[in-house]
Write a protein that holds these residues in place. Structure first.
Motif, PDB file in Angstrom:
ATOM      1  N   HIS A 280       2.737  -2.979   6.986  1.00  0.00           N
ATOM      2  CA  HIS A 280       1.640  -2.066   6.629  1.00  0.00           C
ATOM      3  C   HIS A 280       1.558  -0.913   7.618  1.00  0.00           C
ATOM      4  O   HIS A 280       2.264  -0.887   8.629  1.00  0.00           O
ATOM      5  CB  HIS A 280       0.301  -2.818   6.658  1.00  0.00           C
ATOM      6  CG  HIS A 280       0.089  -3.743   5.506  1.00  0.00           C
ATOM      7  ND1 HIS A 280      -0.788  -3.465   4.482  1.00  0.00           N
ATOM      8  CD2 HIS A 280       0.638  -4.944   5.225  1.00  0.00           C
ATOM      9  CE1 HIS A 280      -0.768  -4.471   3.613  1.00  0.00           C
ATOM     10  NE2 HIS A 280       0.075  -5.377   4.040  1.00  0.00           N
ATOM     11  N   GLN A 281       0.640   0.016   7.323  1.00  0.00           N
ATOM     12  CA  GLN A 281       0.311   1.092   8.262  1.00  0.00           C
ATOM     13  C   GLN A 281      -1.199   1.189   8.420  1.00  0.00           C
ATOM     14  O   GLN A 281      -1.961   0.847   7.515  1.00  0.00           O
ATOM     15  CB  GLN A 281       0.855   2.429   7.762  1.00  0.00           C
ATOM     16  CG  GLN A 281       2.362   2.547   7.906  1.00  0.00           C
ATOM     17  CD  GLN A 281       2.933   3.785   7.256  1.00  0.00           C
ATOM     18  OE1 GLN A 281       4.007   3.717   6.673  1.00  0.00           O
ATOM     19  NE2 GLN A 281       2.221   4.906   7.348  1.00  0.00           N
TER      20      GLN A 281
ATOM     21  N   GLU B  53       1.411   4.030   2.574  1.00  0.00           N
ATOM     22  CA  GLU B  53       2.002   3.604   3.846  1.00  0.00           C
ATOM     23  C   GLU B  53       3.513   3.762   3.673  1.00  0.00           C
ATOM     24  O   GLU B  53       4.248   2.813   3.408  1.00  0.00           O
ATOM     25  CB  GLU B  53       1.544   2.169   4.141  1.00  0.00           C
ATOM     26  CG  GLU B  53       0.014   2.106   4.240  1.00  0.00           C
ATOM     27  CD  GLU B  53      -0.568   0.697   4.268  1.00  0.00           C
ATOM     28  OE1 GLU B  53       0.197  -0.280   4.313  1.00  0.00           O
ATOM     29  OE2 GLU B  53      -1.813   0.580   4.255  1.00  0.00           O
TER      30      GLU B  53
ATOM     31  N   HIS C 291       0.858  -1.194   0.000  1.00  0.00           N
ATOM     32  CA  HIS C 291       0.000   0.000   0.000  1.00  0.00           C
ATOM     33  C   HIS C 291       0.889   1.237   0.000  1.00  0.00           C
ATOM     34  O   HIS C 291       1.626   1.486   0.956  1.00  0.00           O
ATOM     35  CB  HIS C 291      -0.923  -0.016   1.216  1.00  0.00           C
ATOM     36  CG  HIS C 291      -1.924  -1.127   1.152  1.00  0.00           C
ATOM     37  ND1 HIS C 291      -2.418  -1.762   2.255  1.00  0.00           N
ATOM     38  CD2 HIS C 291      -2.510  -1.711   0.073  1.00  0.00           C
ATOM     39  CE1 HIS C 291      -3.277  -2.707   1.861  1.00  0.00           C
ATOM     40  NE2 HIS C 291      -3.344  -2.699   0.543  1.00  0.00           N
TER      41      HIS C 291
ATOM     42  N   HIS D  89      -5.777   0.062  -3.497  1.00  0.00           N
ATOM     43  CA  HIS D  89      -5.584  -0.582  -2.199  1.00  0.00           C
ATOM     44  C   HIS D  89      -5.926  -2.079  -2.224  1.00  0.00           C
ATOM     45  O   HIS D  89      -5.519  -2.831  -1.340  1.00  0.00           O
ATOM     46  CB  HIS D  89      -6.478   0.130  -1.178  1.00  0.00           C
ATOM     47  CG  HIS D  89      -6.097  -0.113   0.240  1.00  0.00           C
ATOM     48  ND1 HIS D  89      -5.052   0.542   0.838  1.00  0.00           N
ATOM     49  CD2 HIS D  89      -6.612  -0.943   1.184  1.00  0.00           C
ATOM     50  CE1 HIS D  89      -4.951   0.133   2.098  1.00  0.00           C
ATOM     51  NE2 HIS D  89      -5.878  -0.769   2.329  1.00  0.00           N
TER      52      HIS D  89
ATOM     53  N   GLU E 290       1.007  -3.306  11.474  1.00  0.00           N
ATOM     54  CA  GLU E 290       0.306  -2.097  11.021  1.00  0.00           C
ATOM     55  C   GLU E 290       0.719  -0.960  11.948  1.00  0.00           C
ATOM     56  O   GLU E 290       0.254  -0.862  13.075  1.00  0.00           O
ATOM     57  CB  GLU E 290      -1.216  -2.310  11.101  1.00  0.00           C
ATOM     58  CG  GLU E 290      -1.753  -3.404  10.183  1.00  0.00           C
ATOM     59  CD  GLU E 290      -2.250  -2.858   8.846  1.00  0.00           C
ATOM     60  OE1 GLU E 290      -2.150  -1.620   8.620  1.00  0.00           O
ATOM     61  OE2 GLU E 290      -2.734  -3.663   8.028  1.00  0.00           O
TER      62      GLU E 290
HETATM   63 ZN   LIG Z   1      -1.825  -1.629   4.187  1.00  0.00          ZN
END
Ligand SMILES: [Zn+2]
Length: 773
Positions: free
Chosen positions: A244-245, A138, A135, A210, A320
């Motif tokens: 991820h974030q 991120e 993503h 996404h 995340e």
């Molecule tokens: Zn993500």
């Protein structure tokens, strides 16, 4: 160490440098710093690296360090190099194929000779795949890999030596390189303006935005295929570190365990390994003073779309980390911190052991958290190498053995896929999809009778007793998602993503599940080539098609529609509300498609990277009204049909409008419909079990039958659920899922579903093509 004369030492150092030995001196002298290549420290405020800078860094470190070997796996959708860095001791990297063979044998006990297992475990490495920055907003994701690589290439400390000696790390610095520049270019162009730190208006992956991490069993995009074909299939790593974030206002980082539910085909070894590894990371990070770490929160372990490795012997450690505004810092006071799903960020709990005090949160903080989590993961993998490899080998043994592994006595022994299918492209796609996920396909050597129906010898057969039999079963069976509620009598507990992934229903391919003895079969057949996808519209210009997207942002469903049209070589023009402002565009187009979320107030699930909505002004509906009256065709998917019902005053009502989740809930499920086969819109529809992809959609009642036809309807009685989760299904009984409305000389086709869902619901594509023809 014996004393050496300085002359001798100098000679040895020279020799070491000349022959390229991985000596400390050489490493210290020649490893370039990230800043020397990027021009700034990784994680510096307001400095996102471009993809070229990242590739330049990895090329330089590949040249400088014998611990890093960088390969290009192919070109991305928009033509950028897709790279991976292999990182390990230089001696391991020099013998990678040897270690890969050990990995293969541990994965598949059929490849082992007698009494070889222990030797393989003694010698093998713990293989870790890092997939970062799938993503692209991120931004820590495409920065942390540089910091990790620098540390592993440079360090001589005990921890680094343990990691390098015991693991092979395959580091993908971005799973979507195009997005690094789509986001980065927009960020750099908006620095110092009110838009600084915002997502760009375009999807950050040309087609799927996404949703690029919802592609791990359908393999529609080249980036997914590079990682599957070049890294997963040859290596089947023990651990995947998926970086991820998340949002900014709750925990600083999420680390597994995941929330329930757990998809039942996942080997429990991997669930237990994920839980143990996650807690080990939380522990190490807490030792180092990191706070705000949440676990058993937000993210579940249900869909194979996000977690290929959990069906291929590898634990998936999703992390995340809280976001800033790309590379721009934010300030969050303690009082602004809120609840995540499963914890409260202002209160300590077993799964949130320390609160973060609030304050400034920067891009550098993100990189610091991601780096610490990854390092802790690497350390656990190194320290517990033997346990990881034993669990890995045991999964292989029981995939093929008679062990009563996690309820396998209730499994079908095989799934038969007849060769006589209504849609040969769909059959071919299904075989290709399964084989691409390492599923062995065989052919029966005798007729097989299932439920009174006999399938001839030569039918395709998937045995569940095979290395990835559980994966095949997960994709070929119907899902029974558990009824989960926030509290007794409360609303349904929202799944993290969708709840169904049954390929036979999505593709419209018939299968039969065999209980009892498995059919006799020959050996696994060779890999089938992917079909060339065609429709009657392919390569033709007889119909002029427009695909609508709002100018403010591109909903993901528009991207998927774009992908389906391109894949089938159906030409089209993208338009925005500006193209409709001048009135009916009948001189330019015969049909206009409105994907989910493109029309109205954004009721559809645009998701991050495309918020949807924005195209619902009065002049747009006036233009569409005239367009249809003049003979044009309008196709509206899912939420966009609601906007058209209102905007064009169509004789159709959405019976689910205003119905709450407690009364009706279907968060991504496959539902049964009956098709009016003599409708022109149903021409070309062939599935034996008609099924649609339903996700927050409308359901229709026709108020004027002289003006509208139900092309697809939910059954008049019984539960329409075929796969996934559905509450309140009786609300759908007898309602229409697809309506063809006459409008002047043209027509408006309302889809209460997404007929091109994530490029997977192939069975319902003909309902698009026929509405245009
Ligand atoms: Zn993500």
């Amino acid at each position: 160490m014996p004393r050496q004369s300085s002359a001798l030492r100098a000679a040895l150092l020279f020799l070491a440098a000349t022959i390229g030995a991985p000596s400390l001196v050489r490493a210290q002298r020649t490893i370039p710093t990230p800043a020397s290549i990027l021009g700034f420290e990784p994680g510096a405020d307001r400095h996102l690296p471009s993809w070229k800078q990242i590739v330049d860094y990895f090329a330089a470190i590949d040249r400088a360090s014998p611990r890093v070997s960088v390969r290009t796996l192919g070109k991305t959708t928009l033509g950028r190099p897709f790279i991976v860095a292999f990182i390990s001791d230089s001696s391991t990297l020099a013998n990678l194929e040897h270690y890969r063979q050990i990995q293969r044998k541990l994965m598949d006990p059929r490849l082992q000779v007698a009494n070889e297992r222990q030797r393989l475990i003694d010698e093998g490495k713990n293989v870790i795949l890092v997939t970062s920055a799938i993503h692209s907003n991120e931004s820590g994701g495409f920065t942390t890999p540089i910091v990790l690589t620098d540390r592993l290439a440079r360090a001589e400390d005990r921890e680094a030596r343990d990691i390098l000696a015991n693991t092979i790390i395959m580091l993908v610095p971005s799973q979507n390189p195009d997005g690094v520049d789509i986001v980065g270019d927009y960020y750099r162009s908006t620095l110092g303006t009110p838009a600084e730190g915002r997502d760009p208006p375009d999807l950050y992956h040309k087609y799927v935005g996404h949703d690029d991490n919802r592609d791990w069993y359908a393999f529609t995009q080249p980036e997914t295929r590079y990682t599957v074909d070049s890294l997963y299939t040859p290596w089947d790593p023990q651990i995947v570190n998926d970086i991820h974030q998340q949002g900014s206002n709750a925990g600083r980082i999420f680390i597994p365990p995941y929330m329930d539910p757990i998809e039942p085909n996942i080997d429990p070894i991997l669930t237990a390994a994920t839980n143990g590894l996650g807690m080990s990371i939380v522990w190490r990070m807490t030792n180092l003073g990191f706070t705000g770490i949440g676990s058993n929160a937000s993210y579940d372990q249900w869909s194979p779309a996000r977690q290929y490795s959990l069906y291929h012997r590898g634990a998936r450690l999703l992390t995340e980390t809280a976001s800033a505004r790309l590379a721009t810092p934010i300030d969050i006071s303690f009082d602004q911190l809120g609840a995540g799903r499963g914890y409260e960020a202002k209160t300590v709990s077993w799964n949130f052991p320390s609160v973060w005090p609030g304050g400034k949160w920067t891009y550098g903080d993100i990189v610091r958290y991601q780096t610490a989590a990854s390092w802790a993961l690497f350390l656990d993998a190194a320290m517990n190498r033997r346990a990881w490899l034993e669990g890995y080998a045991t999964q292989g043994d029981r995939a093929l053995g008679a062990l009563p592994a996690w309820g396998r006595d209730a499994w079908p022994s095989a799934i038969v896929i007849p060769k006589a299918q209504p849609d040969t492209q769909a059959l071919r796609r299904m075989i290709w999809t399964l084989q691409h996920g390492q599923v062995e396909i065989r052919e029966s050597t005798a007729p097989t009778t299932v439920d009174g129906k006999t399938y001839p010898a030569g039918s395709y057969v998937v045995l569940t007793k095979q290395p990835f039999g559980a994966y095949a079963k997960a994709l070929l069976e119907r899902q029974a998602y558990p009824d989960l509620f926030d509290y007794p009598g409360g609303p349904p507990k929202r799944p993290y993503d969708v709840t169904a992934h049954t390929l036979p229903l999505l593709f419209g391919v018939d299968v039969a599940h065999v209980t009892g003895a498995a059919p006799a079969t020959g050996p696994a057949i060779k890999e089938m080539a992917e079909p060339t996808y065609t429709t009657a519209l392919s390569g033709k210009t007889t119909k002029r098609i427009a695909l609508f997207r709002p100018s403010a942002s591109e909903p993901i469903d528009a991207g998927w529609t774009h992908w389906v049209l391109d894949t089938y070589k159906v030409s089209f023009t993208t338009i925005t509300e500006k193209d409709l402002a001048g009135g009916a565009p009948n001189d330019r187009f015969d049909a206009i498609i409105f994907p989910d979320g493109t029309l109205g107030g954004g009721g559809g699930r645009g998701g991050r990277g495309g918020r949807g909505g924005g195209g619902g002004a009065a002049d747009v509906f006036a233009a569409l009204d005239a367009f249809a009256n003049n003979g044009g065709s309008i196709l509206a998917f899912n939420s966009s049909s609601n906007a058209l019902i209102d905007g064009l005053k169509l004789p159709v009502k959405n019976v689910l409008a205003g119905v709450g989740n407690n009364d009706f809930y279907a968060p991504g499920s496959i539902l049964a419909v009956e098709i009016k086969r003599d409708s022109p819109v149903a021409r070309g529809f062939t599935a034996t079990v008609p099924a649609i992809w339903f996700e927050n959609g409308p359901a229709f009642e026709i108020s004027d039958p002289s003006m509208a036809t139900a092309v697809a309807s939910y059954p008049a009685t019984g539960n329409p659920l075929l796969s996934g989760w559905l509450l309140g299904g009786s609300k759908l009984n007898g309602k229409a899922a697809l309506v063809d409305v006459k409008h002047g000389r043209g027509h408006v086709v309302l889809y209460g579903f997404r007929p091109q869902y994530r490029g997977q619901s192939m069975a319902t594509y003909p309902l698009i093509w026929s509405a245009i023809q």
